[in-house]
Design a protein around this motif. Structure first.
Motif, PDB file in Angstrom:
ATOM      1  N   VAL A 177       0.859  -1.180   0.000  1.00  0.00           N
ATOM      2  CA  VAL A 177       0.000   0.000   0.000  1.00  0.00           C
ATOM      3  C   VAL A 177       0.893   1.227   0.000  1.00  0.00           C
ATOM      4  CG1 VAL A 177      -1.730   1.338   1.255  1.00  0.00           C
ATOM      5  CG2 VAL A 177      -1.856  -1.160   1.234  1.00  0.00           C
ATOM      6  N   THR A 178       0.580   2.181  -0.862  1.00  0.00           N
ATOM      7  CA  THR A 178       1.330   3.433  -0.902  1.00  0.00           C
ATOM      8  C   THR A 178       0.368   4.581  -0.630  1.00  0.00           C
ATOM      9  OG1 THR A 178       2.872   2.520  -2.513  1.00  0.00           O
ATOM     10  CG2 THR A 178       2.822   4.921  -2.292  1.00  0.00           C
ATOM     11  N   ARG A 179       0.843   5.550   0.124  1.00  0.00           N
ATOM     12  CA  ARG A 179      -0.001   6.687   0.474  1.00  0.00           C
ATOM     13  C   ARG A 179       0.576   7.969  -0.112  1.00  0.00           C
ATOM     14  NH1 ARG A 179      -0.845   9.074   6.598  1.00  0.00           N
ATOM     15  NH2 ARG A 179      -2.187  10.815   6.033  1.00  0.00           N
ATOM     16  N   HIS A 180      -0.286   8.799  -0.683  1.00  0.00           N
ATOM     17  CA  HIS A 180       0.111  10.117  -1.180  1.00  0.00           C
ATOM     18  C   HIS A 180      -0.675  11.180  -0.409  1.00  0.00           C
ATOM     19  CE1 HIS A 180       1.579   8.583  -5.399  1.00  0.00           C
ATOM     20  NE2 HIS A 180       2.226   8.058  -4.382  1.00  0.00           N
ATOM     21  N   ARG A 181       0.020  11.933   0.409  1.00  0.00           N
ATOM     22  CA  ARG A 181      -0.634  13.008   1.148  1.00  0.00           C
ATOM     23  C   ARG A 181      -0.806  14.230   0.249  1.00  0.00           C
ATOM     24  NH1 ARG A 181       2.133  12.837   7.168  1.00  0.00           N
ATOM     25  NH2 ARG A 181       2.265  10.563   7.325  1.00  0.00           N
ATOM     26  N   ASP A 182      -1.740  15.065   0.619  1.00  0.00           N
ATOM     27  CA  ASP A 182      -1.949  16.285  -0.147  1.00  0.00           C
ATOM     28  C   ASP A 182      -0.651  17.098  -0.149  1.00  0.00           C
ATOM     29  OD1 ASP A 182      -2.742  19.157  -0.668  1.00  0.00           O
ATOM     30  OD2 ASP A 182      -4.677  18.164  -0.939  1.00  0.00           O
ATOM     31  N   PRO A 183      -0.132  17.462  -1.329  1.00  0.00           N
ATOM     32  CA  PRO A 183       1.166  18.153  -1.391  1.00  0.00           C
ATOM     33  C   PRO A 183       1.163  19.502  -0.685  1.00  0.00           C
ATOM     34  CG  PRO A 183       0.076  18.138  -3.544  1.00  0.00           C
ATOM     35  CD  PRO A 183      -0.682  17.200  -2.674  1.00  0.00           C
ATOM     36  N   ARG A 184       0.004  20.168  -0.610  1.00  0.00           N
ATOM     37  CA  ARG A 184      -0.033  21.471   0.072  1.00  0.00           C
ATOM     38  C   ARG A 184       0.168  21.315   1.567  1.00  0.00           C
ATOM     39  NH1 ARG A 184      -5.728  23.174  -2.085  1.00  0.00           N
ATOM     40  NH2 ARG A 184      -5.936  20.929  -1.704  1.00  0.00           N
ATOM     41  N   VAL A 185      -0.383  20.265   2.141  1.00  0.00           N
ATOM     42  CA  VAL A 185      -0.179  20.007   3.566  1.00  0.00           C
ATOM     43  C   VAL A 185       1.255  19.556   3.815  1.00  0.00           C
ATOM     44  CG1 VAL A 185      -0.778  18.429   5.441  1.00  0.00           C
ATOM     45  CG2 VAL A 185      -2.581  19.611   4.189  1.00  0.00           C
ATOM     46  N   LYS A 186       1.791  18.735   2.911  1.00  0.00           N
ATOM     47  CA  LYS A 186       3.195  18.334   3.042  1.00  0.00           C
ATOM     48  C   LYS A 186       4.105  19.557   3.035  1.00  0.00           C
ATOM     49  CE  LYS A 186       4.801  14.833   0.776  1.00  0.00           C
ATOM     50  NZ  LYS A 186       5.130  13.884  -0.327  1.00  0.00           N
ATOM     51  N   ALA A 187       3.780  20.555   2.209  1.00  0.00           N
ATOM     52  CA  ALA A 187       4.588  21.776   2.139  1.00  0.00           C
ATOM     53  C   ALA A 187       4.521  22.550   3.450  1.00  0.00           C
ATOM     54  CB  ALA A 187       4.114  22.650   0.983  1.00  0.00           C
ATOM     55  N   ILE A 188       3.331  22.625   4.062  1.00  0.00           N
ATOM     56  CA  ILE A 188       3.179  23.319   5.349  1.00  0.00           C
ATOM     57  C   ILE A 188       3.997  22.615   6.426  1.00  0.00           C
ATOM     58  CG2 ILE A 188       1.543  23.926   7.172  1.00  0.00           C
ATOM     59  CD1 ILE A 188      -0.584  24.199   4.974  1.00  0.00           C
ATOM     60  N   VAL A 189       3.896  21.296   6.438  1.00  0.00           N
ATOM     61  CA  VAL A 189       4.634  20.502   7.429  1.00  0.00           C
ATOM     62  C   VAL A 189       6.137  20.729   7.278  1.00  0.00           C
ATOM     63  CG1 VAL A 189       5.240  18.141   8.074  1.00  0.00           C
ATOM     64  CG2 VAL A 189       2.837  18.751   7.697  1.00  0.00           C
ATOM     65  N   SER A 190       6.606  20.724   6.051  1.00  0.00           N
ATOM     66  CA  SER A 190       8.033  20.931   5.800  1.00  0.00           C
ATOM     67  C   SER A 190       8.472  22.346   6.174  1.00  0.00           C
ATOM     68  CB  SER A 190       8.332  20.668   4.323  1.00  0.00           C
ATOM     69  OG  SER A 190       9.681  20.918   4.021  1.00  0.00           O
ATOM     70  N   LEU A 191       7.645  23.332   5.836  1.00  0.00           N
ATOM     71  CA  LEU A 191       7.989  24.726   6.098  1.00  0.00           C
ATOM     72  C   LEU A 191       8.147  25.002   7.588  1.00  0.00           C
ATOM     73  CD1 LEU A 191       8.354  27.632   5.005  1.00  0.00           C
ATOM     74  CD2 LEU A 191       5.870  27.910   5.227  1.00  0.00           C
ATOM     75  N   PHE A 192       7.267  24.440   8.386  1.00  0.00           N
ATOM     76  CA  PHE A 192       7.286  24.720   9.824  1.00  0.00           C
ATOM     77  C   PHE A 192       7.979  23.633  10.643  1.00  0.00           C
ATOM     78  CE2 PHE A 192       3.750  27.274   8.246  1.00  0.00           C
ATOM     79  CZ  PHE A 192       4.026  28.497   8.837  1.00  0.00           C
ATOM     80  N   GLY A 193       8.592  22.664   9.961  1.00  0.00           N
ATOM     81  CA  GLY A 193       9.339  21.628  10.662  1.00  0.00           C
ATOM     82  C   GLY A 193       8.471  20.778  11.569  1.00  0.00           C
ATOM     83  N   MET A 194       7.238  20.526  11.156  1.00  0.00           N
ATOM     84  CA  MET A 194       6.310  19.745  11.965  1.00  0.00           C
ATOM     85  C   MET A 194       6.488  18.257  11.664  1.00  0.00           C
ATOM     86  SD  MET A 194       3.002  22.128  11.138  1.00  0.00           S
ATOM     87  CE  MET A 194       1.859  21.304  12.233  1.00  0.00           C
ATOM     88  N   SER A 195       6.204  17.435  12.647  1.00  0.00           N
ATOM     89  CA  SER A 195       6.161  15.996  12.437  1.00  0.00           C
ATOM     90  C   SER A 195       4.741  15.528  12.676  1.00  0.00           C
ATOM     91  CB  SER A 195       7.119  15.272  13.397  1.00  0.00           C
ATOM     92  OG  SER A 195       7.059  13.882  13.190  1.00  0.00           O
ATOM     93  N   THR A 196       4.111  14.999  11.643  1.00  0.00           N
ATOM     94  CA  THR A 196       2.705  14.596  11.760  1.00  0.00           C
ATOM     95  C   THR A 196       2.525  13.127  11.411  1.00  0.00           C
ATOM     96  OG1 THR A 196       2.257  15.272   9.488  1.00  0.00           O
ATOM     97  CG2 THR A 196       1.904  16.922  11.195  1.00  0.00           C
ATOM     98  N   ASP A 197       3.517  12.306  11.737  1.00  0.00           N
ATOM     99  CA  ASP A 197       3.446  10.890  11.409  1.00  0.00           C
ATOM    100  C   ASP A 197       2.784  10.058  12.502  1.00  0.00           C
ATOM    101  OD1 ASP A 197       4.679  11.043   8.914  1.00  0.00           O
ATOM    102  OD2 ASP A 197       6.639  11.161   9.838  1.00  0.00           O
ATOM    103  N   TYR A 198       2.317  10.698  13.540  1.00  0.00           N
ATOM    104  CA  TYR A 198       1.704   9.946  14.630  1.00  0.00           C
ATOM    105  C   TYR A 198       0.230   9.709  14.334  1.00  0.00           C
ATOM    106  CZ  TYR A 198       5.603  12.633  16.581  1.00  0.00           C
ATOM    107  OH  TYR A 198       6.812  13.237  16.789  1.00  0.00           O
ATOM    108  N   PRO A 199      -0.335   8.603  14.784  1.00  0.00           N
ATOM    109  CA  PRO A 199       0.335   7.388  15.256  1.00  0.00           C
ATOM    110  C   PRO A 199       0.361   6.365  14.120  1.00  0.00           C
ATOM    111  CG  PRO A 199      -1.916   7.483  16.061  1.00  0.00           C
ATOM    112  CD  PRO A 199      -1.747   8.624  15.088  1.00  0.00           C
ATOM    113  N   SER A 200       1.522   6.056  13.619  1.00  0.00           N
ATOM    114  CA  SER A 200       1.662   5.284  12.382  1.00  0.00           C
ATOM    115  C   SER A 200       1.061   3.887  12.471  1.00  0.00           C
ATOM    116  CB  SER A 200       3.141   5.192  12.000  1.00  0.00           C
ATOM    117  OG  SER A 200       3.889   4.602  13.059  1.00  0.00           O
ATOM    118  N   VAL A 201       1.350   3.159  13.540  1.00  0.00           N
ATOM    119  CA  VAL A 201       0.876   1.775  13.629  1.00  0.00           C
ATOM    120  C   VAL A 201      -0.652   1.721  13.696  1.00  0.00           C
ATOM    121  CG1 VAL A 201       0.916  -0.338  15.020  1.00  0.00           C
ATOM    122  CG2 VAL A 201       3.026   0.935  14.626  1.00  0.00           C
TER     123      VAL A 201
END
Length: 430
Positions: A177-201
């Protein structure tokens, strides 16, 4: 080959009145479109609803609000409380890292008059989906399943070359399974150094449940250890556990939710729950063919794909808490020369790692926010390596012996750390 794509949409209304819609996509490589017609609607609908809310945690954390609305279905009060608890505990580390006041912030809407439909029976063949994390834990689970004669396939979320290499060594098929997040949200996360991978399992669990429904499995198996229940710190009264999504609490919560609201015929569990990390390593080294290829350092998964592809062996960054902890665990059982060949360095000799050693031993600060075990495991692992004298005089070993002299109760720790069915010889230094 035919595959399926699922889209989840999240609409955000800003105070200015502007509305933005964000889309998240799951690509199910091994699910042909016609398979959806074979699963009952009464099974698929609550599963997809749960996935919408589960994946939504990565969008809510970017735009946190107590004003949430759900379109197309309604939660009961008990269901809303479940999602409140999952978001709160699953994002505890995020709240700490962002220094965010989370109190009274998470409030899933529900209808007091709503009642949940009873779960639907959906008998599946007796075979399992095992999460392939490319590390020692999932490899050990695979070997245990093989030894017991349990039919299983791997499930990999956004598989890397390391996942594929381990699957080939194990000899197991992989459902991808592959996931593609919305690129605009990925850009916000990258810009502000946020980690939003919780809770992966937790996300993996609901995705694998859907695969089990579509591809005929009756259980989803993880390799989460006993040590995952040991947290890191308290933040505004909330326990912060980097591994909460791997904990027995999270595992039971989600399994109960699936059994109560989706189907009682698919279960989720961890095969290694009774074992500590050090116990898992002790059992894992009995399968030497994997030692050169195991990838248990999380830094690998952030490497550019070409770098991953060129890495033919297991990857160790040699500077993160997990590398330090696992070096100690493997040093308890493997000869020094073999271990250095495996890791590519002697981490006990690195001065820059001493602070991490102290924190993992529990002598300074709180346990690092990474996948490391309890302090007793680190203490016992270093003691076992010290007994062989291969690291005598090295910086980390001198630090260890300063805090934990030969009179320390290592036997008592061994009884706690190792599984009860093993023969524990005296571990006290002579």
């Amino acid at each position: 080959m035919a595959h399926s794509i699922i889209e989840f949409s999240y609409r955000v209304e800003f105070q200015s009145g502007r509305i933005r819609t964000y889309t998240d996509r799951l690509f199910l490589k091994d699910v042909a479109p016609e398979l959806w017609e074979k699963a009952p609607k009464a099974i698929l609908e609550p599963t997809l609803q749960a996935l919408l809310l589960m994946i939504g945690i990565n969008y809510w954390s970017v735009f946190p609000t107590s004003n949430m609305r759900i379109e197309g279905f309604t939660l009961t009060r008990e269901q809303a409380y479940f999602w409140d608890a999952l978001y709160l505990n699953g994002l505890a580390e995020f709240f700490y890292n962002m220094q965010m006041d989370f109190r009274n912030l998470i409030a899933f809407p529900y209808d007091n008059a709503a009642t949940a439909l009873p779960p639907t029976r959906f008998k599946r063949p007796a075979r399992s989906l095992l999460l392939n994390g490319a590390g020692k834990d999932s490899i050990l689970s695979a070997e245990l399943l093989k030894a017991s004669g349990t039919p299983f396939d791997f499930f990999a979320f956004s598989p890397t070359p390391a996942h594929k290499r381990i699957a080939e060594l194990v000899g197991a098929k992989t459902i991808s399974v592959t996931r593609h997040r919305d690129p605009r949200v990925k850009a916000i996360v990258s810009l502000f150094g946020m980690s939003t991978d919780y809770p992966s399992v937790s996300t993996f669990t609901f995705v694998a449940t859907l695969l089990a429904e579509l591809l005929d499995y009756d259980s989803v198996i993880f390799s989460n250890e006993r040590s995952a229940d040991f947290g890191n710190l308290i933040y505004i009264g909330l326990p912060v556990n980097h591994q909460w999504c791997k904990s027995s609490e999270a595992e039971k919560m989600i399994n109960d939710y699936i059994q109560r609201y989706i189907t009682p015929d698919i279960s989720t569990r961890s095969l290694l729950r009774e074992y500590s990390e050090l116990e898992i390593v002790r059992r894992f080294v009995k399968y030497p063919k994997y030692l050169r290829y195991v990838t248990s350092c999380n830094a690998y998964f952030w490497l550019p794909y070409p770098t991953q592809l060129l890495s033919r062996r297991g990857y160790w960054c040699k500077k993160c808490p997990k590398c330090v902890f696992l070096f100690a665990c493997f040093a308890a059982f493997l000869p020094k020369e073999e271990l250095i060949g495996m890791f590519g360095a002697d981490l006990y000799s690195k001065k820059r790692l001493l602070q991490l050693v102290r924190r993992i031993l529990g002598t300074e600060g709180f346990k690092p926010l990474d996948c490391v075990g309890e302090p007793e495991e680190m203490i016992l692992a270093m003691h076992m390596a010290a007994k062989r004298n291969e690291y005598a005089g090295e910086l980390a070993m001198e630090l260890f012996e300063e805090y934990f002299p030969s009179s320390y109760d290592f036997d008592g720790i061994a009884r706690k750390v190792f599984h009860a069915d093993e023969d524990h010889r005296s571990l006290r230094a002579s």
